[in-house]
Each structure stands twice: as structure tokens, then as C-alpha cells.
Scaffold this motif. Structure first.
Motif, PDB file in Angstrom:
ATOM      1  N   UNK A  65     -51.097 -18.385 -13.979  1.00 19.14           N
ATOM      2  CA  UNK A  65     -50.238 -19.534 -13.668  1.00 19.14           C
ATOM      3  C   UNK A  65     -50.265 -20.507 -14.834  1.00 19.14           C
ATOM      4  N   UNK A  66     -49.258 -21.348 -14.886  1.00 19.03           N
ATOM      5  CA  UNK A  66     -49.188 -22.425 -15.855  1.00 19.03           C
ATOM      6  C   UNK A  66     -48.141 -23.419 -15.380  1.00 19.03           C
ATOM      7  N   UNK A  67     -47.757 -24.331 -16.243  1.00 13.67           N
ATOM      8  CA  UNK A  67     -46.632 -25.226 -15.962  1.00 13.67           C
ATOM      9  C   UNK A  67     -45.389 -24.539 -16.527  1.00 13.67           C
ATOM     10  N   UNK A  68     -44.452 -24.218 -15.648  1.00 14.10           N
ATOM     11  CA  UNK A  68     -43.271 -23.432 -16.007  1.00 14.10           C
ATOM     12  C   UNK A  68     -42.074 -24.319 -16.338  1.00 14.10           C
ATOM     13  N   UNK A  69     -41.146 -23.742 -17.048  1.00  8.23           N
ATOM     14  CA  UNK A  69     -39.871 -24.400 -17.333  1.00  8.23           C
ATOM     15  C   UNK A  69     -39.054 -24.419 -16.050  1.00  8.23           C
ATOM     16  N   UNK A  70     -38.432 -25.559 -15.755  1.00  9.06           N
ATOM     17  CA  UNK A  70     -37.594 -25.697 -14.563  1.00  9.06           C
ATOM     18  C   UNK A  70     -36.164 -25.943 -15.012  1.00  9.06           C
ATOM     19  N   UNK A  71     -35.251 -25.126 -14.504  1.00  8.39           N
ATOM     20  CA  UNK A  71     -33.827 -25.274 -14.802  1.00  8.39           C
ATOM     21  C   UNK A  71     -33.035 -25.288 -13.502  1.00  8.39           C
ATOM     22  N   UNK A  72     -31.803 -25.761 -13.599  1.00 11.92           N
ATOM     23  CA  UNK A  72     -30.907 -25.795 -12.453  1.00 11.92           C
ATOM     24  C   UNK A  72     -30.377 -24.391 -12.172  1.00 11.92           C
ATOM     25  N   UNK A  73     -30.405 -23.999 -10.916  1.00 15.30           N
ATOM     26  CA  UNK A  73     -29.855 -22.708 -10.519  1.00 15.30           C
ATOM     27  C   UNK A  73     -28.352 -22.667 -10.755  1.00 15.30           C
ATOM     28  N   UNK A  74     -27.672 -23.804 -10.537  1.00 15.35           N
ATOM     29  CA  UNK A  74     -26.221 -23.854 -10.672  1.00 15.35           C
ATOM     30  C   UNK A  74     -25.723 -23.715 -12.102  1.00 15.35           C
ATOM     31  N   UNK A  75     -26.263 -24.532 -13.001  1.00 12.28           N
ATOM     32  CA  UNK A  75     -25.687 -24.571 -14.349  1.00 12.28           C
ATOM     33  C   UNK A  75     -26.681 -24.317 -15.473  1.00 12.28           C
ATOM     34  N   UNK A  76     -27.948 -24.053 -15.147  1.00 10.54           N
ATOM     35  CA  UNK A  76     -28.937 -23.714 -16.153  1.00 10.54           C
ATOM     36  C   UNK A  76     -29.488 -24.880 -16.953  1.00 10.54           C
ATOM     37  N   UNK A  77     -29.090 -26.118 -16.614  1.00  6.92           N
ATOM     38  CA  UNK A  77     -29.578 -27.261 -17.400  1.00  6.92           C
ATOM     39  C   UNK A  77     -31.081 -27.422 -17.205  1.00  6.92           C
ATOM     40  N   UNK A  78     -31.728 -27.939 -18.235  1.00 11.41           N
ATOM     41  CA  UNK A  78     -33.163 -28.150 -18.220  1.00 11.41           C
ATOM     42  C   UNK A  78     -33.491 -29.359 -17.348  1.00 11.41           C
ATOM     43  N   UNK A  79     -34.372 -29.165 -16.364  1.00  7.43           N
ATOM     44  CA  UNK A  79     -34.766 -30.207 -15.412  1.00  7.43           C
ATOM     45  C   UNK A  79     -36.140 -30.774 -15.754  1.00  7.43           C
ATOM     46  N   UNK A  80     -37.087 -29.902 -16.134  1.00  4.13           N
ATOM     47  CA  UNK A  80     -38.449 -30.357 -16.418  1.00  4.13           C
ATOM     48  C   UNK A  80     -39.434 -29.218 -16.436  1.00  4.13           C
ATOM     49  N   UNK A  81     -40.648 -29.521 -16.001  1.00  2.95           N
ATOM     50  CA  UNK A  81     -41.703 -28.506 -15.934  1.00  2.95           C
ATOM     51  C   UNK A  81     -42.479 -28.699 -14.644  1.00  2.95           C
ATOM     52  N   UNK A  82     -43.029 -27.603 -14.123  1.00  2.50           N
ATOM     53  CA  UNK A  82     -43.819 -27.680 -12.895  1.00  2.50           C
ATOM     54  C   UNK A  82     -44.649 -26.414 -12.757  1.00  2.50           C
ATOM     55  N   UNK A  83     -45.790 -26.568 -12.114  1.00  3.97           N
ATOM     56  CA  UNK A  83     -46.642 -25.410 -11.870  1.00  3.97           C
ATOM     57  C   UNK A  83     -48.079 -25.827 -11.686  1.00  3.97           C
ATOM     58  N   UNK A  84     -48.975 -24.925 -12.056  1.00  3.31           N
ATOM     59  CA  UNK A  84     -50.408 -25.127 -11.852  1.00  3.31           C
ATOM     60  C   UNK A  84     -51.165 -24.906 -13.149  1.00  3.31           C
ATOM     61  N   UNK A  85     -52.234 -25.650 -13.301  1.00  2.77           N
ATOM     62  CA  UNK A  85     -53.205 -25.462 -14.383  1.00  2.77           C
ATOM     63  C   UNK A  85     -54.584 -25.627 -13.775  1.00  2.77           C
ATOM     64  N   UNK A  86     -55.583 -25.161 -14.475  1.00  2.00           N
ATOM     65  CA  UNK A  86     -56.963 -25.393 -14.031  1.00  2.00           C
ATOM     66  C   UNK A  86     -57.377 -26.766 -14.516  1.00  2.00           C
ATOM     67  N   UNK A  87     -57.802 -27.624 -13.592  1.00  4.33           N
ATOM     68  CA  UNK A  87     -58.324 -28.926 -13.985  1.00  4.33           C
ATOM     69  C   UNK A  87     -59.835 -28.795 -14.062  1.00  4.33           C
ATOM     70  N   UNK A  88     -60.389 -29.086 -15.212  1.00  5.05           N
ATOM     71  CA  UNK A  88     -61.827 -28.949 -15.392  1.00  5.05           C
ATOM     72  C   UNK A  88     -62.208 -27.648 -16.072  1.00  5.05           C
ATOM     73  N   UNK A  89     -61.298 -27.073 -16.841  1.00  5.44           N
ATOM     74  CA  UNK A  89     -61.612 -25.851 -17.588  1.00  5.44           C
ATOM     75  C   UNK A  89     -61.296 -24.603 -16.802  1.00  5.44           C
ATOM     76  N   UNK A  90     -61.701 -23.465 -17.346  1.00  4.97           N
ATOM     77  CA  UNK A  90     -61.301 -22.180 -16.757  1.00  4.97           C
ATOM     78  C   UNK A  90     -61.963 -21.880 -15.421  1.00  4.97           C
TER      79      UNK A  90
END
Length: 175
Positions: A65-90
């Protein structure tokens, strides 16, 4: 490094970053509006964006997992990033995080991402729980985390601030 689709929600697509997408990450974090609640509270330099961008690939390889690229389903425009990371190392806890372009705020995307990612996380059985934390002044994100079913727990100290911290367990999700 390809734009592999990870998850689709009703209006959004989360995908792995493409090798030339670092400019999108810098664009996202180029304003004080989108960085005021992040560590450093200042727009990101090209070097910082590049460093964080490269870390996404390491996290994905190590944790799935990581923070993924988020785009619009309709037109593909870039919205942001979202996802999961380990807080506190691996070996730390999985932490939900998201950041949206300022012009995409107020459209319900953060809640949609949070719900979709929570379901995906538990369906894939990455762990039995995850956390999220916010800057103390980020009331909008605190509302989002509550809306997706997270509950408050002991605040974490981050950058010398007591940050509201939330958790969601698989058991809570099923209730």
C-alpha cells in the motif's frame, strides 16, 4: 512504474503513480491551502515532492500500500492523493491519509475516498485496524474521519502538537 488501477469509487479512480507524475504531486502541494496542515506547513519544493514521490514506490513494494494518485472517473482530471502508509516505520501502524487539490474541496471526495479505502483495506486484509490523525485545526478532516466510522483515541504528539487521532478496526467496520 505504471498507472495500475487500485480502486474505483463511484466518482474517483485510485491508481499507482506513473513514472512521470511527480509534477502532479508538486502541483498538489504547491499552495499554502494544501500544505498548512502538513508537517512543515509550507508549499513543497521540487526536491521534497521528488523525495516523497519516490517513497510511494518503496512503500508499495514493502507494504503493498501507499498514497495513490486520485483522478476523476468522469474526465481523468487530477484530484489528489490518498491511501495508507506505515506510521512509525516499517513495523508501525497503517495510517490513512489524503490530500486534495484546493479546487476539489467541498465535493465529498474525502469521505468517498475514506469509505472506499477502508472497505478495500479490510477486504484485502492488510491489518485488523488503521489509524488517522489530523492537525488540531483541521476540523473538516476530523469530520470526515468520524463520518467514515472512525473513533477517537489518545492524541498523538506530532511536530510538538497534540494531534487528534482516530482508529478504525475490522470489527468496528462490520458492526
Amino acid at each position: 512504474m505504471t498507472d495500475t488501477v487500485i480502486l474505483k469509487t463511484p466518482r474517483l479512480v485510485l491508481s499507482m503513480w506513473g513514472q512521470y507524475d511527480v509534477h502532479l504531486l508538486q502541483l498538489l502541494h504547491s499552495t499554502i491551502e494544501t500544505t498548512r496542515y502538513l508537517s512543515g506547513a509550507a508549499p513543497w519544493s521540487a526536491a521534497k515532492a521528488q523525495e516523497r514521490f519516490m517513497s510511494f514506490f518503496g512503500e508499495q513494494a514493502r507494504d503493498g500500500v501507499t498514497k495513490y494518485k486520485v483522478t476523476s472517473l468522469d474526465d481523468g482530471r487530477f484530484i489528489g492523493r490518498a491511501g495508507f502508509s506505515r506510521y512509525g516505520g516499517d513495523r508501525g501502524e497503517f495510517e490513512l491519509g489524503y490530500s486534495l487539490r484546493h479546487e476539489e474541496w467541498g465535493k465529498g471526495y474525502a469521505t468517498e475516498l475514506g469509505k472506499g479505502l477502508a472497505d478495500w483495506f479490510f477486504d484485502k486484509r492488510f491489518a485488523d485496524q488503521f489509524i488517522a490523525f489530523t492537525h488540531p485545526d483541521n476540523i473538516a478532516s476530523q469530520r470526515v474521519l468520524t463520518k467514515i466510522g472512525m473513533r477517537g483515541r489518545m492524541p498523538m504528539i506530532i511536530d510538538n502538537m497534540s494531534c487528534p487521532t482516530f482508529e478504525l478496526t475490522a470489527e468496528m467496520r462490520q458492526a
